[in-house]
Every structure is written in C-alpha cells, then in structure tokens.
Design a protein around this motif. Structure first.
Motif, PDB file in Angstrom:
ATOM      1  N   GLU A   1       0.828  -1.211   0.000  1.00 33.51           N
ATOM      2  CA  GLU A   1       0.000   0.000   0.000  1.00 33.51           C
ATOM      3  C   GLU A   1       0.862   1.260   0.000  1.00 33.51           C
ATOM      4  O   GLU A   1       0.539   2.235  -0.676  1.00 33.51           O
ATOM      5  CB  GLU A   1      -0.918   0.043   1.222  1.00 33.51           C
ATOM      6  CG  GLU A   1      -2.089  -0.892   1.139  1.00 33.51           C
ATOM      7  CD  GLU A   1      -1.872  -2.143   1.974  1.00 33.51           C
ATOM      8  OE1 GLU A   1      -2.867  -2.805   2.263  1.00 33.51           O
ATOM      9  OE2 GLU A   1      -0.733  -2.468   2.304  1.00 33.51           O
ATOM     10  N   ASP A   2       1.951   1.227   0.751  1.00 35.82           N
ATOM     11  CA  ASP A   2       2.825   2.400   0.837  1.00 35.82           C
ATOM     12  C   ASP A   2       3.568   2.666  -0.467  1.00 35.82           C
ATOM     13  O   ASP A   2       3.823   3.812  -0.812  1.00 35.82           O
ATOM     14  CB  ASP A   2       3.815   2.250   1.995  1.00 35.82           C
ATOM     15  CG  ASP A   2       4.619   0.961   1.933  1.00 35.82           C
ATOM     16  OD1 ASP A   2       4.182   0.003   1.265  1.00 35.82           O
ATOM     17  OD2 ASP A   2       5.699   0.909   2.569  1.00 35.82           O
TER      18      ASP A   2
ATOM     19  N   GLU B   1       2.759  -6.977  -3.312  1.00 32.35           N
ATOM     20  CA  GLU B   1       3.756  -7.191  -4.356  1.00 32.35           C
ATOM     21  C   GLU B   1       4.355  -8.580  -4.243  1.00 32.35           C
ATOM     22  O   GLU B   1       4.419  -9.163  -3.170  1.00 32.35           O
ATOM     23  CB  GLU B   1       4.851  -6.138  -4.301  1.00 32.35           C
ATOM     24  CG  GLU B   1       5.765  -6.220  -3.105  1.00 32.35           C
ATOM     25  CD  GLU B   1       6.842  -5.153  -3.127  1.00 32.35           C
ATOM     26  OE1 GLU B   1       8.022  -5.533  -3.165  1.00 32.35           O
ATOM     27  OE2 GLU B   1       6.499  -3.951  -3.102  1.00 32.35           O
ATOM     28  N   LEU B   2       4.801  -9.067  -5.379  1.00 28.61           N
ATOM     29  CA  LEU B   2       5.432 -10.370  -5.490  1.00 28.61           C
ATOM     30  C   LEU B   2       6.747 -10.151  -6.211  1.00 28.61           C
ATOM     31  O   LEU B   2       6.759  -9.679  -7.354  1.00 28.61           O
ATOM     32  CB  LEU B   2       4.506 -11.291  -6.291  1.00 28.61           C
ATOM     33  CG  LEU B   2       4.867 -12.741  -6.482  1.00 28.61           C
ATOM     34  CD1 LEU B   2       4.978 -13.448  -5.147  1.00 28.61           C
ATOM     35  CD2 LEU B   2       3.812 -13.417  -7.339  1.00 28.61           C
TER      36      LEU B   2
END
Length: 153
Positions: free
Chosen positions: A95-96, A105-106
């Motif tokens: 989110e940041d 994220e991946l």
C-alpha cells in the motif's frame, strides 16, 4: 507487402508482452480448473504497459495462473503463469509503495521489478499473501525435504 509488415509488428508486440503462448506456457499437467489452493479476482498491473486489469487468479501446486474470466475449465488457456515455488522470493503488502488500498507485491528472480496486485479487501489481501507465501515455502527447491537428515555443525 503491407500484410507481412503488419504480421511482423504483431509478432514483435506479442513477443514483448508478458502473456505466454501455448508453446511457452507450461502448466506441467496441473489440473488448475479442479480444487485450487486459492482462487479469486485480483487487479494486476501489466509488466510492460503499466495499466491495471482485473483477472481471475488460481494458485495450485506452486503455480499462479491468471485468466480473463472466472469460468475456468479444461479448455481454458491461462493468460500467464508464475512458477511461485521456483522463482518467487517474497510476497508482502505494498500500500505504501503504490498508495493504493489492499495492494501487495510479489518479487521474483525472473524480474528485478516486483509484480503488483490489488485485492478487493484487506482480508482478501492477507489471504492471498498467506497462500502465496505458503506455496513459496512448500514448493521451494531450497527447502530441505522432511525425511532427510539435517546435520547441525
């Protein structure tokens, strides 16, 4: 002449997209349409063209498949496949980074840039992160098999 030029442009565009062709994609015989470990809608950012698209994702046997539609059967062709156990390093909230709610994220060994996804809720985001993280561990080739002896030096 115009037809061959158009065919060359289409071929070049197809080669530069992240979606595998049937020859390139390998589902290793995984019956992704039956009893997935996790399935649901996520919004995915494109690898080259950074647009956001809603896709149906299926996690099964160390692979993350995505499709345009949620009706998936034996004849369905995945739009993409991520070999989670072999190439994924981390999965975590983002989110940041994106300044968007429910983002995660991946990161993979295949790309220095992480792949970004957005779930529909905080609960869905956490469930996807947990499921993918579990799959990374269960399908990692660097994990010592349970039945092998571990020597402590």
């Amino acid at each position: 002449m115009a037809w061959s030029l158009l065919k060359g442009v289409v071929s070049a565009i197809s080669a530069s997209t992240s979606q595998p062709s049937m020859e390139e994609s390998t589902d290793d015989g995984i019956e992704f349409w039956m009893s997935p470990e996790r399935a649901g809608w996520l919004t995915k950012q494109g690898e080259y063209i950074k647009t956001w698209r809603r896709r149906w994702f299926i996690l099964k046997k160390g692979k993350l498949f995505w499709f345009k539609e949620s009706l998936v059967n034996r004849q369905s062709c995945p739009r993409g496949i991520i070999p989670v156990g072999g190439t994924c390093l981390t999965v975590k909230g983002a989110e940041d980074v994106l300044n968007r709610q429910f983002a995660f994220e991946l990161s993979t060994t295949a790309s220095r840039d992480p792949m970004y996804f957005i779930a529909d809720s905080e609960k869905e985001k956490e469930e996807w992160i947990n499921s993918i993280g579990r799959s990374i561990v269960q399908n990692s080739t660097s994990v010592v098999p349970r039945d092998s002896e571990v020597v402590d030096y």
